[in-house]
Design a protein around this motif. Structure first.
Motif, PDB file in Angstrom:
ATOM      1  N   LEU A  94       6.556  -2.582 -11.282  1.00 38.07           N
ATOM      2  CA  LEU A  94       5.682  -1.434 -11.533  1.00 38.07           C
ATOM      3  C   LEU A  94       6.459  -0.131 -11.494  1.00 38.07           C
ATOM      4  O   LEU A  94       6.257   0.750 -12.350  1.00 38.07           O
ATOM      5  N   ALA A  95       7.365   0.023 -10.519  1.00 38.96           N
ATOM      6  CA  ALA A  95       8.159   1.256 -10.420  1.00 38.96           C
ATOM      7  C   ALA A  95       9.037   1.430 -11.651  1.00 38.96           C
ATOM      8  O   ALA A  95       9.116   2.537 -12.216  1.00 38.96           O
ATOM      9  N   ARG A  96       9.688   0.331 -12.070  1.00 33.31           N
ATOM     10  CA  ARG A  96      10.540   0.446 -13.262  1.00 33.31           C
ATOM     11  C   ARG A  96       9.710   0.741 -14.509  1.00 33.31           C
ATOM     12  O   ARG A  96      10.123   1.523 -15.374  1.00 33.31           O
ATOM     13  N   ALA A  97       8.533   0.100 -14.599  1.00 31.07           N
ATOM     14  CA  ALA A  97       7.689   0.345 -15.771  1.00 31.07           C
ATOM     15  C   ALA A  97       7.189   1.783 -15.800  1.00 31.07           C
ATOM     16  O   ALA A  97       7.169   2.428 -16.860  1.00 31.07           O
ATOM     17  N   LEU A  98       6.792   2.308 -14.618  1.00 31.89           N
ATOM     18  CA  LEU A  98       6.319   3.690 -14.572  1.00 31.89           C
ATOM     19  C   LEU A  98       7.453   4.668 -14.878  1.00 31.89           C
ATOM     20  O   LEU A  98       7.237   5.685 -15.555  1.00 31.89           O
ATOM     21  N   GLU A  99       8.656   4.372 -14.383  1.00 32.24           N
ATOM     22  CA  GLU A  99       9.780   5.261 -14.695  1.00 32.24           C
ATOM     23  C   GLU A  99      10.071   5.255 -16.192  1.00 32.24           C
ATOM     24  O   GLU A  99      10.263   6.304 -16.807  1.00 32.24           O
ATOM     25  N   THR A 100      10.068   4.047 -16.773  1.00 29.45           N
ATOM     26  CA  THR A 100      10.317   3.963 -18.220  1.00 29.45           C
ATOM     27  C   THR A 100       9.224   4.681 -18.995  1.00 29.45           C
ATOM     28  O   THR A 100       9.493   5.394 -19.972  1.00 29.45           O
ATOM     29  N   MET A 101       7.965   4.482 -18.550  1.00 30.57           N
ATOM     30  CA  MET A 101       6.850   5.097 -19.260  1.00 30.57           C
ATOM     31  C   MET A 101       6.914   6.620 -19.183  1.00 30.57           C
ATOM     32  O   MET A 101       6.766   7.320 -20.193  1.00 30.57           O
ATOM     33  N   THR A 102       7.135   7.152 -17.965  1.00 32.01           N
ATOM     34  CA  THR A 102       7.178   8.601 -17.826  1.00 32.01           C
ATOM     35  C   THR A 102       8.383   9.198 -18.538  1.00 32.01           C
ATOM     36  O   THR A 102       8.298  10.301 -19.092  1.00 32.01           O
ATOM     37  N   VAL A 116       0.823  -1.207   0.000  1.00 31.06           N
ATOM     38  CA  VAL A 116       0.000   0.000   0.000  1.00 31.06           C
ATOM     39  C   VAL A 116       0.859   1.260   0.000  1.00 31.06           C
ATOM     40  O   VAL A 116       0.661   2.157  -0.836  1.00 31.06           O
ATOM     41  N   ARG A 117       1.828   1.345   0.920  1.00 30.07           N
ATOM     42  CA  ARG A 117       2.643   2.560   0.974  1.00 30.07           C
ATOM     43  C   ARG A 117       3.470   2.777  -0.287  1.00 30.07           C
ATOM     44  O   ARG A 117       3.511   3.910  -0.796  1.00 30.07           O
ATOM     45  N   PRO A 118       4.130   1.723  -0.845  1.00 29.39           N
ATOM     46  CA  PRO A 118       4.827   1.952  -2.116  1.00 29.39           C
ATOM     47  C   PRO A 118       3.898   2.397  -3.243  1.00 29.39           C
ATOM     48  O   PRO A 118       4.270   3.253  -4.051  1.00 29.39           O
ATOM     49  N   VAL A 119       2.677   1.830  -3.299  1.00 30.07           N
ATOM     50  CA  VAL A 119       1.740   2.255  -4.342  1.00 30.07           C
ATOM     51  C   VAL A 119       1.351   3.715  -4.145  1.00 30.07           C
ATOM     52  O   VAL A 119       1.231   4.480  -5.122  1.00 30.07           O
ATOM     53  N   SER A 141      11.106   8.719 -10.315  1.00 33.19           N
ATOM     54  CA  SER A 141      12.411   8.175  -9.933  1.00 33.19           C
ATOM     55  C   SER A 141      12.374   7.822  -8.448  1.00 33.19           C
ATOM     56  O   SER A 141      12.444   8.702  -7.583  1.00 33.19           O
ATOM     57  N   LEU A 142      12.206   6.531  -8.155  1.00 31.92           N
ATOM     58  CA  LEU A 142      12.194   6.022  -6.785  1.00 31.92           C
ATOM     59  C   LEU A 142      13.182   4.857  -6.723  1.00 31.92           C
ATOM     60  O   LEU A 142      12.803   3.697  -6.886  1.00 31.92           O
TER      61      LEU A 142
END
Length: 521
Positions: free
Chosen positions: A282-290, A246-249, A268-269
């Motif tokens: 998910l974090a890597r995918a969101l970073e790549t996407m953004t 929950v907190r990471p999301v 960038s996290l």
């Protein structure tokens, strides 16, 4: 864009994709924590059931031993007689139950050979049954509901039938033991043993203990530690789920808001990106996407600036010609200015058309899913459209060349390359198309007989709005977007394109070649 392998809902609802659990760290963690809680509760339940069963068995054994002892003492005290035939002595039996042989909290009853009650320790004993009174009822409280007579009668009937069945079974000579309901509706541990005169059964002694409720209460109290441990494990599970999911999301959501509000260019996290589970993915995918979106926005801004610059040139020329047109008195000069106006208007129209096509390209590529495309058939259809000099010739091959892509955009790739090659080829030259296979890729080549490309411009020709036309070519007929669109489409299909010069045996340039490499389908 879906490749058709994602789980889809059935008509009856969603199906849980259990096949992904072995490879999912978070799924394994959640499953393990929930199974641990369930295992604690099951272990406590089964363990306490066995414990209660042991207590009941021990209580039955105790009552059975006590009943056997009472039956022996009753026999020795003359509670049975043999003249004129074996039978119970009801008077001595009742007097025997008045003694202190029956412990407090137990009830003894004696039945004759016909199942009739001869004596009851609750009726012949001097002991007084003491029960705690219910708490005082407030004056304004409504009176408790009166018991239902039908329910009471049914309960008494069931209790008496259960006792009669136990006595009847014991009269056959086999001791009986178990748990049943008494006349008060309580569960009791009961033992019935046959009373004998020598070897003849003359009656039954029933001994029951009403402390079964205490055994159940003890079991419930013993269940409390297991429930507390299960609660703590559930609490730990909830805490871990909050900390790990929950907190990471929420952090990812706040980072996405930062990007949306343009206070950051990309998510960038680093601490989340190093995780080896789904949150890390998910974090890597969101970073790549953004990051890709940020690059796309920068490209769009650059494209808009280039478009403004390219359109400004013909507009400036048009404005200058219009301002000069009112000052010209010579018909020849007026016609020359009108020619300049027509040429610049045509150039601006061509620019706007090509810019519109280029801006719609991304949407078309994302909307149309890739399908198998026969590249040899596609090139044959395109080559058949050109029937004017310079001619377009396709090297025929019986081998099929299949790629996975979108037929419309791929057709635009080769039309742009053919149009570019024809614009550089002399009227008596030709444009040659060929296909070849290279490992897991298909190579499509477009060659011309033009002057070639300067070595320093072999990569520059793919930049937007770059034009370098041969002398005498129609001014404004090319926007400089054709080859840029070619590269954009090819890279969207997972391929690449490059340009090179053709040379003869002496090393002189005799034309240009564009090579398109696409993954084989």
């Amino acid at each position: 864009m879906s490749d058709g392998t994602e789980p889809r809902p059935r008509a009856g609802g969603w199906r849980l994709p259990l096949q992904v659990i072995p490879g999912s760290r978070l799924a394994r963690l959640i499953l393990a924590l929930n199974l641990a809680t369930l295992a604690i509760l099951l272990a406590g339940m089964f363990g306490l059931n066995e414990w209660r069963r042991g207590l009941v068995d021990a209580r039955i054994q105790y009552l059975d031993a006590q009943a056997q002892l009472v039956a022996s003492v009753l026999y020795e005290a003359g509670g049975t007689q043999g003249e004129p035939y074996p039978a119970l002595n009801p008077i001595l039996s009742a007097q025997f139950l008045r003694t202190d042989v029956i412990p407090e909290g137990q009830r003894a009853r004696i039945f004759d050979i016909d199942g009739n009650r001869v004596a009851d320790s609750y009726q012949v004993s001097d002991a007084v049954l003491v029960e705690a009174l219910p708490p005082a009822r407030p004056a304004d409280a409504p009176p408790p509901p009166a018991p239902d007579p039908e329910v009471e009668d049914r309960r008494l009937t069931e209790a008496r039938n259960a006792l009669a069945a136990e006595v009847e079974a014991a009269l056959t000579g086999a001791p009986q033991a178990g748990i049943r309901i008494n006349e008060l509706g309580d569960r009791v541990v009961s033992v019935s043993v046959p009373l004998r005169h020598v070897e003849t059964v003359v009656g039954v002694l029933t001994l029951e203990a009403n402390d079964f409720s205490e055994i159940v209460a003890d079991q419930r109290r013993a269940m409390v530690p297991f429930a507390v441990v299960a609660f703590l494990v559930s609490l730990l599970t909830a805490l871990m789920l909050y900390l790990l999911i929950v907190r990471p999301v929420l952090r990812l959501a706040r980072a996405a808001d930062q990007v949306r509000l343009q206070r950051a260019k990309a998510i960038s996290l680093p601490d989340l990106e190093r995780r080896k589970d789904e949150i890390g993915d998910l974090a890597r995918a969101l970073e790549t996407m953004t990051a890709a979106l940020s690059e796309r926005m920068v490209a769009i801004e650059r494209f808009a600036a280039d478009v403004a610059h390219e359109i400004k040139n013909p507009l400036t020329s048009i404005r200058s010609a219009v301002e000069t047109l009112g000052l010209v008195r010579n018909d020849a000069d007026r016609e020359r200015l009108m020619s300049v106006l027509r040429r610049d208007v045509f150039r601006a129209d061509r620019l706007i058309t090509d810019i519109s096509n280029a801006s719609r390209l991304d949407a078309e590529l994302s909307r149309d899913p890739p399908r198998p495309v026969a590249l040899d058939r596609l090139l044959a259809d395109i080559a058949g459209v050109y029937d004017e000099a310079p001619q377009v010739r396709l090297a025929v091959s019986d081998e099929p060349f299949m790629v996975l892509g979108r037929e419309g955009p791929l057709g635009q790739v080769f039309r742009n390359l053919i149009d570019n090659a024809r614009s550089f080829s002399p009227p008596d030259g030709e444009v040659r198309l060929s296909l070849a296979r290279e490992e897991n890729a298909i190579l499509a080549c477009v060659e011309d007989d033009g002057p070639g490309i300067p070595e320093e411009n072999l990569e520059t020709v793919f930049q937007r709005f770059y034009t370098s036309r041969p002398q005498g070519a129609a001014f404004g007929a090319n926007s400089g977007l054709g080859l840029s669109i070619v590269r954009q489409i090819v890279e969207a299909h997972g391929g690449d394109v490059h340009a090179e010069n053709l040379r003869d045996a002496a090393g002189a340039v005799r034309g240009a070649r564009f090579v398109v490499r696409l993954p084989a389908g």
